[in-house]
Motif scaffolding. Structure first.
Motif, PDB file in Angstrom:
ATOM      1  N   PRO A   1       0.829  -1.212   0.000  1.00  0.00           N
ATOM      2  CA  PRO A   1       0.000   0.000   0.000  1.00  0.00           C
ATOM      3  C   PRO A   1       0.862   1.261   0.000  1.00  0.00           C
ATOM      4  CG  PRO A   1      -0.194  -1.166   2.101  1.00  0.00           C
ATOM      5  CD  PRO A   1       0.616  -2.032   1.195  1.00  0.00           C
ATOM      6  N   GLY A   2       0.562   2.141  -0.938  1.00  0.00           N
ATOM      7  CA  GLY A   2       1.256   3.420  -1.040  1.00  0.00           C
ATOM      8  C   GLY A   2       2.623   3.365  -1.691  1.00  0.00           C
ATOM      9  N   LYS A   3       3.146   2.185  -1.995  1.00  0.00           N
ATOM     10  CA  LYS A   3       4.503   2.086  -2.550  1.00  0.00           C
ATOM     11  C   LYS A   3       4.551   2.369  -4.048  1.00  0.00           C
ATOM     12  CE  LYS A   3       8.682  -0.642  -2.479  1.00  0.00           C
ATOM     13  NZ  LYS A   3       9.581   0.401  -2.092  1.00  0.00           N
ATOM     14  N   PHE A   4       3.560   1.851  -4.786  1.00  0.00           N
ATOM     15  CA  PHE A   4       3.557   2.009  -6.241  1.00  0.00           C
ATOM     16  C   PHE A   4       2.270   2.685  -6.696  1.00  0.00           C
ATOM     17  CE2 PHE A   4       5.940  -2.035  -5.550  1.00  0.00           C
ATOM     18  CZ  PHE A   4       7.188  -1.540  -5.876  1.00  0.00           C
ATOM     19  N   ASP A   5       2.407   3.563  -7.684  1.00  0.00           N
ATOM     20  CA  ASP A   5       1.249   4.186  -8.316  1.00  0.00           C
ATOM     21  C   ASP A   5       0.811   3.393  -9.544  1.00  0.00           C
ATOM     22  OD1 ASP A   5       1.339   6.282  -6.473  1.00  0.00           O
ATOM     23  OD2 ASP A   5       2.749   7.413  -7.715  1.00  0.00           O
ATOM     24  N   LEU A   6       1.697   2.521 -10.023  1.00  0.00           N
ATOM     25  CA  LEU A   6       1.437   1.777 -11.244  1.00  0.00           C
ATOM     26  C   LEU A   6       2.032   0.388 -11.108  1.00  0.00           C
ATOM     27  CD1 LEU A   6       0.651   1.914 -14.362  1.00  0.00           C
ATOM     28  CD2 LEU A   6       3.047   2.466 -14.716  1.00  0.00           C
ATOM     29  N   LEU A   7       1.247  -0.628 -11.423  1.00  0.00           N
ATOM     30  CA  LEU A   7       1.744  -2.002 -11.456  1.00  0.00           C
ATOM     31  C   LEU A   7       1.204  -2.649 -12.715  1.00  0.00           C
ATOM     32  CD1 LEU A   7       2.366  -4.477  -8.727  1.00  0.00           C
ATOM     33  CD2 LEU A   7       0.952  -5.235 -10.629  1.00  0.00           C
ATOM     34  N   VAL A   8       2.105  -3.221 -13.509  1.00  0.00           N
ATOM     35  CA  VAL A   8       1.721  -3.834 -14.775  1.00  0.00           C
ATOM     36  C   VAL A   8       2.371  -5.212 -14.864  1.00  0.00           C
ATOM     37  CG1 VAL A   8       1.871  -3.645 -17.287  1.00  0.00           C
ATOM     38  CG2 VAL A   8       1.577  -1.588 -15.922  1.00  0.00           C
ATOM     39  N   ALA A   9       1.612  -6.207 -15.279  1.00  0.00           N
ATOM     40  CA  ALA A   9       2.144  -7.551 -15.523  1.00  0.00           C
ATOM     41  C   ALA A   9       2.125  -7.796 -17.026  1.00  0.00           C
ATOM     42  CB  ALA A   9       1.319  -8.598 -14.795  1.00  0.00           C
ATOM     43  N   ARG A  10       3.278  -8.143 -17.565  1.00  0.00           N
ATOM     44  CA  ARG A  10       3.397  -8.400 -19.014  1.00  0.00           C
ATOM     45  C   ARG A  10       4.092  -9.732 -19.241  1.00  0.00           C
ATOM     46  NH1 ARG A  10       3.123  -4.348 -22.745  1.00  0.00           N
ATOM     47  NH2 ARG A  10       2.423  -6.104 -23.972  1.00  0.00           N
ATOM     48  N   GLU A  11       3.815 -10.345 -20.361  1.00  0.00           N
ATOM     49  CA  GLU A  11       4.455 -11.602 -20.714  1.00  0.00           C
ATOM     50  C   GLU A  11       5.544 -11.322 -21.742  1.00  0.00           C
ATOM     51  OE1 GLU A  11       1.798 -14.807 -21.593  1.00  0.00           O
ATOM     52  OE2 GLU A  11       0.400 -14.152 -20.044  1.00  0.00           O
ATOM     53  N   LEU A  12       6.768 -11.575 -21.345  1.00  0.00           N
ATOM     54  CA  LEU A  12       7.912 -11.257 -22.201  1.00  0.00           C
ATOM     55  C   LEU A  12       7.978 -12.166 -23.422  1.00  0.00           C
ATOM     56  CD1 LEU A  12      10.252  -9.251 -22.288  1.00  0.00           C
ATOM     57  CD2 LEU A  12      11.681 -10.986 -21.243  1.00  0.00           C
ATOM     58  N   ARG A  13       7.252 -13.262 -23.387  1.00  0.00           N
ATOM     59  CA  ARG A  13       7.314 -14.183 -24.524  1.00  0.00           C
ATOM     60  C   ARG A  13       6.701 -13.566 -25.773  1.00  0.00           C
ATOM     61  NH1 ARG A  13       3.408 -16.399 -20.965  1.00  0.00           N
ATOM     62  NH2 ARG A  13       5.101 -17.530 -19.982  1.00  0.00           N
ATOM     63  N   TYR A  14       5.928 -12.506 -25.625  1.00  0.00           N
ATOM     64  CA  TYR A  14       5.275 -11.898 -26.771  1.00  0.00           C
ATOM     65  C   TYR A  14       6.148 -10.823 -27.400  1.00  0.00           C
ATOM     66  CZ  TYR A  14       1.293 -14.487 -25.131  1.00  0.00           C
ATOM     67  OH  TYR A  14       0.468 -15.500 -24.730  1.00  0.00           O
ATOM     68  N   GLU A  15       6.099 -10.791 -28.711  1.00  0.00           N
ATOM     69  CA  GLU A  15       6.964  -9.917 -29.488  1.00  0.00           C
ATOM     70  C   GLU A  15       6.841  -8.450 -29.110  1.00  0.00           C
ATOM     71  OE1 GLU A  15       7.174  -8.853 -34.120  1.00  0.00           O
ATOM     72  OE2 GLU A  15       7.403 -10.975 -33.665  1.00  0.00           O
ATOM     73  N   ASP A  16       5.629  -7.982 -28.823  1.00  0.00           N
ATOM     74  CA  ASP A  16       5.454  -6.558 -28.532  1.00  0.00           C
ATOM     75  C   ASP A  16       6.217  -6.146 -27.273  1.00  0.00           C
ATOM     76  OD1 ASP A  16       3.561  -8.026 -26.950  1.00  0.00           O
ATOM     77  OD2 ASP A  16       2.439  -6.184 -26.598  1.00  0.00           O
ATOM     78  N   VAL A  17       6.399  -7.063 -26.353  1.00  0.00           N
ATOM     79  CA  VAL A  17       7.143  -6.741 -25.137  1.00  0.00           C
ATOM     80  C   VAL A  17       8.640  -6.900 -25.384  1.00  0.00           C
ATOM     81  CG1 VAL A  17       7.421  -7.246 -22.692  1.00  0.00           C
ATOM     82  CG2 VAL A  17       5.188  -7.506 -23.756  1.00  0.00           C
ATOM     83  N   ARG A  18       9.009  -8.012 -26.008  1.00  0.00           N
ATOM     84  CA  ARG A  18      10.440  -8.262 -26.273  1.00  0.00           C
ATOM     85  C   ARG A  18      11.060  -7.142 -27.089  1.00  0.00           C
ATOM     86  NH1 ARG A  18       8.951 -13.238 -28.383  1.00  0.00           N
ATOM     87  NH2 ARG A  18       9.848 -12.576 -30.347  1.00  0.00           N
ATOM     88  N   LEU A  19      10.289  -6.637 -28.038  1.00  0.00           N
ATOM     89  CA  LEU A  19      10.829  -5.626 -28.957  1.00  0.00           C
ATOM     90  C   LEU A  19      10.487  -4.206 -28.534  1.00  0.00           C
ATOM     91  CD1 LEU A  19      10.140  -7.445 -32.335  1.00  0.00           C
ATOM     92  CD2 LEU A  19      12.203  -7.484 -30.927  1.00  0.00           C
ATOM     93  N   ALA A  20      10.090  -4.034 -27.284  1.00  0.00           N
ATOM     94  CA  ALA A  20       9.703  -2.721 -26.776  1.00  0.00           C
ATOM     95  C   ALA A  20      10.800  -1.698 -27.034  1.00  0.00           C
ATOM     96  CB  ALA A  20       9.403  -2.810 -25.282  1.00  0.00           C
ATOM     97  N   LYS A  21      10.372  -0.538 -27.526  1.00  0.00           N
ATOM     98  CA  LYS A  21      11.320   0.544 -27.806  1.00  0.00           C
ATOM     99  C   LYS A  21      11.238   1.641 -26.763  1.00  0.00           C
ATOM    100  CE  LYS A  21      11.496  -0.220 -32.735  1.00  0.00           C
ATOM    101  NZ  LYS A  21      10.438  -0.527 -33.648  1.00  0.00           N
ATOM    102  N   GLY A  22      10.228   1.532 -25.883  1.00  0.00           N
ATOM    103  CA  GLY A  22      10.066   2.557 -24.864  1.00  0.00           C
ATOM    104  C   GLY A  22       9.015   2.155 -23.849  1.00  0.00           C
ATOM    105  N   VAL A  23       8.719   3.073 -22.953  1.00  0.00           N
ATOM    106  CA  VAL A  23       7.776   2.837 -21.870  1.00  0.00           C
ATOM    107  C   VAL A  23       6.409   2.433 -22.412  1.00  0.00           C
ATOM    108  CG1 VAL A  23       6.504   3.966 -20.000  1.00  0.00           C
ATOM    109  CG2 VAL A  23       8.957   4.342 -20.250  1.00  0.00           C
ATOM    110  N   ARG A  24       5.966   3.085 -23.453  1.00  0.00           N
ATOM    111  CA  ARG A  24       4.648   2.807 -24.029  1.00  0.00           C
ATOM    112  C   ARG A  24       4.528   1.339 -24.432  1.00  0.00           C
ATOM    113  NH1 ARG A  24       1.230   6.777 -27.541  1.00  0.00           N
ATOM    114  NH2 ARG A  24       2.319   8.163 -26.139  1.00  0.00           N
ATOM    115  N   ASP A  25       5.566   0.802 -25.050  1.00  0.00           N
ATOM    116  CA  ASP A  25       5.562  -0.607 -25.450  1.00  0.00           C
ATOM    117  C   ASP A  25       5.684  -1.518 -24.231  1.00  0.00           C
ATOM    118  OD1 ASP A  25       5.511   0.178 -28.151  1.00  0.00           O
ATOM    119  OD2 ASP A  25       7.701   0.194 -28.253  1.00  0.00           O
ATOM    120  N   LEU A  26       6.569  -1.175 -23.315  1.00  0.00           N
ATOM    121  CA  LEU A  26       6.783  -1.987 -22.123  1.00  0.00           C
ATOM    122  C   LEU A  26       5.495  -2.166 -21.333  1.00  0.00           C
ATOM    123  CD1 LEU A  26       8.669  -3.401 -20.035  1.00  0.00           C
ATOM    124  CD2 LEU A  26       9.021  -1.139 -19.029  1.00  0.00           C
ATOM    125  N   LEU A  27       4.739  -1.099 -21.179  1.00  0.00           N
ATOM    126  CA  LEU A  27       3.508  -1.141 -20.390  1.00  0.00           C
ATOM    127  C   LEU A  27       2.283  -1.567 -21.197  1.00  0.00           C
ATOM    128  CD1 LEU A  27       3.915   2.123 -18.289  1.00  0.00           C
ATOM    129  CD2 LEU A  27       4.682  -0.193 -17.742  1.00  0.00           C
TER     130      LEU A  27
END
Length: 169
Positions: A20-46
């Motif tokens: 509680p209160g530690k994070f304003d944003l928490l996102v779970a992503r699967e790195l096995r997918y191309e869109d995450v592996r090839l992320a070029k920035g924060v927008r792709d990562l999240l």
């Protein structure tokens, strides 16, 4: 086990039962997918482009993460299913801690693979092993999650398939 982890952690965080209160944003992503592996920035990562947001909202989230990376947490699942050579430079820099310094990463992986060479370079790293459920715990979890006949039907099917049960425990 890790797939369950990547569902349970965000749920408990969203209910203010975890960190509680530690994070304003928490996102779970699967790195096995191309869109995450090839992320070029924060927008792709999240995965912001996949969310129903205006461009202004996406930009605001992206700017916030750049300005306050310590207020964000990203769970990367399936890291062991990815080779370092398959990741973009941005992703390898995030995993190494060179980019978005202060961003908390939770990396789920089997204890093998060349991806650990990246995370080994990250300061303050902790490794935790997720152990499976006992058979009684599996039954309790299923009964808590599903109700009545639906829970018992699933448990009957799982009990008849030892291999499936072993994956759950």
């Amino acid at each position: 086990k890790t797939t369950l982890f990547t569902k349970v952690v965000p749920l408990h965080w969203a209910c203010n039962e975890l960190w509680p209160g530690k994070f304003d944003l928490l996102v779970a992503r699967e790195l096995r997918y191309e869109d995450v592996r090839l992320a070029k920035g924060v927008r792709d990562l999240l995965g912001l482009n996949a969310l129903k947001m205006t461009e202004e909202q996406r930009q605001a989230v992206e700017d916030y993460v750049h300005e306050h990376p310590q207020r964000g947490c990203v769970i990367l699942d399936g890291v062991d299913e990815t080779r370092i050579s398959q990741c973009s430079e941005f992703m390898t820099d995030v995993i190494k801690g060179k980019s978005l310094k202060g961003l908390r990463l939770i990396i789920t992986s089997r204890p093998c693979g060349d991806i650990f060479r990246l995370s080994d370079q990250k300061p303050n790293e902790r490794r935790v092993e997720l152990v499976g459920f006992r058979q009684a715990d599996v039954s309790k979890f299923v009964r808590k999650t599903l109700k009545g006949k639906e829970a018992e039907s699933l448990l009957d099917k799982v009990r008849d398939k030892p291999r499936v049960m072993s994956m759950m425990s």
